[in-house]
Design an enzyme around this catalytic site. Sequence first.
Site, PDB file in Angstrom:
ATOM      1  N   TYR A   1     -12.071  53.351  48.379  1.00  0.00           N
ATOM      2  CA  TYR A   1     -10.983  52.688  49.052  1.00  0.00           C
ATOM      3  C   TYR A   1     -11.033  53.740  50.584  1.00  0.00           C
ATOM      4  CZ  TYR A   1      -5.683  53.119  50.210  1.00  0.00           C
ATOM      5  OH  TYR A   1      -4.093  53.567  50.704  1.00  0.00           O
TER       6      TYR A   1
ATOM      7  N   GLU B   1      -4.931  48.803  54.978  1.00  0.00           N
ATOM      8  CA  GLU B   1      -5.738  49.840  53.936  1.00  0.00           C
ATOM      9  C   GLU B   1      -6.497  48.119  53.584  1.00  0.00           C
ATOM     10  OE1 GLU B   1      -3.901  51.206  49.451  1.00  0.00           O
ATOM     11  OE2 GLU B   1      -3.382  48.692  49.880  1.00  0.00           O
TER      12      GLU B   1
END
Length: 389
Positions: free
Chosen positions: A109, A197
Amino acid sequence: MNLHEYQAKEIFSRFGIPVPSGAVARTPSEASRVAKRLGGAAWVVKAQIHAGGRGKAGGVELCRSPDGVGEVAGRLIGHRLRTHQTGPDGLPVQAVWVEQASDIGRELYLSLVVDRARECLSFIASSEGGMEIETVASTHPERIVTVPLLPDPGVPAYVARVLGRGLRMEAPQATAFSSLLAALEQCMRATDASLIEINPLIVTRGGELLALDAKVNLDDNALARHADLAALDDASQRDPAENEAARAGLNYVALDGEIACMVNGAGLAMATMDLIQLKGGRPANFLDVGGDATAERVTEAFRIFRTNPRVRSVFVNIFGGIVRCDLIADGIIAAFKEVAPRVPVIVQLEGTRAEEGRRMFAESRLPIEAVSGLALAAERAVRAAGEAA
Ligand code: GDP
Ligand code: MN
């Protein structure tokens, strides 16, 4: 403003952030043509909606033939996809992104956010890719690394080292990883994004870094200087009532309760929603008609309430400071003549010319219930919603 994954990936490519080869398709046959053109032996078809959680909801499918790609696209396009992020009605899928399947080694991530608390941009990284960062934050906070950036543009070498260590990035990826961070930071500043993101960022078995997913939030206040980005807006991904409200100049946010609220002032609107909740009801929306509420805006608000099938009562809460309550009453009475609500309407007026307003309601003989006292009125609106259900 949110972007679709396919739009974000096109922007990523421009900035040199590596993404799998892919293209957007709006029909099943276009989707299978894209697969043939891309080549390879496996493809991933991804529903394009402004929400995550698609993987678990059947919105991301691996296909082994161009025909399979077409079939999956046919199942997705023209339907609504419901994920845990969309709410019960889901969002309409009008396009899919078709890309070459990646051979995933590790899922990570990585995001770059406007960090309000630190007043800077911050990288957030976690070794738990594919999981929502909020979940990781509550179950394994030690697996999240946050690195704030200095105000100067650019990503210093130590930032790449700290993030790389947190992600257990290996030596062969070090150069690609620091270039990716630099590209991400440039992309963030150039687009005036508030969030980028990448979840997951993957390391393929071959050692390549790829952004497998792409989520970009743009700062609405900066869109004036990005006509090209503003043109990427997809209104179909917003609640239709919110689009209509925006056109009418109303400050409206759709919620999933049953009591429609019309209030002047954002603070009073928030307090009104709290009070409804306190009395056991749930607000259907946030609505601030503003200090300069006009009869037209009040009518538009009632029109929006009528289109919401969940609404069981309407609660009008006006504190007349600058606005005069008799003018608001005038607006509500006019709204009733044009779009009579099908549910009970409870009105609480206080402040400038409130007496006159209440008298006007009484004389209108319309089914408008004027209640004095905020708590009492909220209680009445909640009870009326229960009776109407
Ligand atoms: P989201 O669920 O809406 O966040 O959609 P993502 O784009 O993150 O996809 C969800 C998951 O699908 C990813 O975490 C991956 O595990 C998987 N996935 C996506 N693309 C590929 C691919 O090319 N190959 C493989 N094996 N899995 C993929
Ligand atoms: Mn994702």
